[in-house]
Design a protein around this motif. Sequence first.
Motif, short mmCIF file in Angstrom:
data_model
loop_
_atom_site.label_atom_id
_atom_site.label_comp_id
_atom_site.label_asym_id
_atom_site.label_seq_id
_atom_site.Cartn_x
_atom_site.Cartn_y
_atom_site.Cartn_z
N MET A 108 0.81 -1.19 0.00
CA MET A 108 0.00 0.00 0.00
C MET A 108 0.87 1.27 0.00
N PHE A 109 1.92 1.26 0.86
CA PHE A 109 2.79 2.43 0.93
C PHE A 109 3.55 2.65 -0.37
N ILE A 110 3.95 1.56 -1.01
CA ILE A 110 4.69 1.67 -2.27
C ILE A 110 3.82 2.30 -3.34
N LEU A 111 2.57 1.84 -3.43
CA LEU A 111 1.65 2.42 -4.41
C LEU A 111 1.38 3.89 -4.11
N TRP A 112 1.17 4.22 -2.84
CA TRP A 112 0.93 5.60 -2.46
C TRP A 112 2.12 6.48 -2.85
N ALA A 113 3.33 6.01 -2.55
CA ALA A 113 4.53 6.79 -2.88
C ALA A 113 4.69 6.95 -4.39
N ALA A 114 4.28 5.94 -5.15
CA ALA A 114 4.43 5.99 -6.60
C ALA A 114 3.46 6.96 -7.27
N VAL A 115 2.28 7.15 -6.68
CA VAL A 115 1.27 7.97 -7.34
C VAL A 115 1.10 9.36 -6.75
N THR A 116 1.53 9.59 -5.52
CA THR A 116 1.34 10.89 -4.90
C THR A 116 2.46 11.85 -5.27
N LYS A 117 2.13 13.12 -5.28
CA LYS A 117 3.15 14.14 -5.52
C LYS A 117 3.61 14.75 -4.21
N ASP A 118 3.00 14.33 -3.10
CA ASP A 118 3.28 14.92 -1.79
C ASP A 118 4.01 13.93 -0.86
N VAL A 119 4.94 13.16 -1.42
CA VAL A 119 5.66 12.16 -0.65
C VAL A 119 6.50 12.80 0.46
N ASN A 120 7.11 13.92 0.19
CA ASN A 120 8.05 14.52 1.15
C ASN A 120 7.42 15.01 2.43
N ARG A 121 6.13 15.33 2.40
CA ARG A 121 5.49 15.90 3.58
C ARG A 121 5.57 14.97 4.78
N LEU A 122 5.30 13.71 4.59
CA LEU A 122 5.31 12.73 5.69
C LEU A 122 6.32 11.63 5.43
#
Length: 111
Positions: free
Chosen positions: A1-15
Motif C-alpha cells: 500500500m505504501f509503495i503504491l501511495w509513494a508511486a502515485v502521490t506528488k506529496d511524498v516529502n510531507r510525511l
Amino acid sequence: MFILWAAVTKDVNRLSWIVPSILGIAFFGVTMQVLLAEGLMQFWFNHVANLAGNQVWFDLLIAVSISFYLIVPRARAVGMKPLPWGIAVFATASVALLPMVARLLWLEKRR
C-alpha cells in the motif's frame, strides 16, 4: 500500500519519515514475536532449508545491500555516521534499515 501511495502521490516529502518509522516499529514487533516464539536459529534454518529459502536469502541480501549503498551518501550529507548503522543493518537487515531511512528522511526534512 505504501509503495503504491509513494508511486502515485506528488506529496511524498510531507510525511516521508513517518512511513519508514511506522513500518520499522511494526516489523520490529513482528520480528521480536518470531524471535521469542521460535528462536534465533529458525531464521537461519528458513534460509538454508532448500533452494527457495536460499533464493529468498540472496534476495534479502541484495535488496538491503543496494538500499544501504544508495542511502549512505545522503546519510553522510546530513551528518549520520554510516558505520554503526551498517553494522546494525548487516546484523538485522530491514529491522535496522527502516529506522535508518526514517532518521535520514527526518534529518533531511529538518535542514
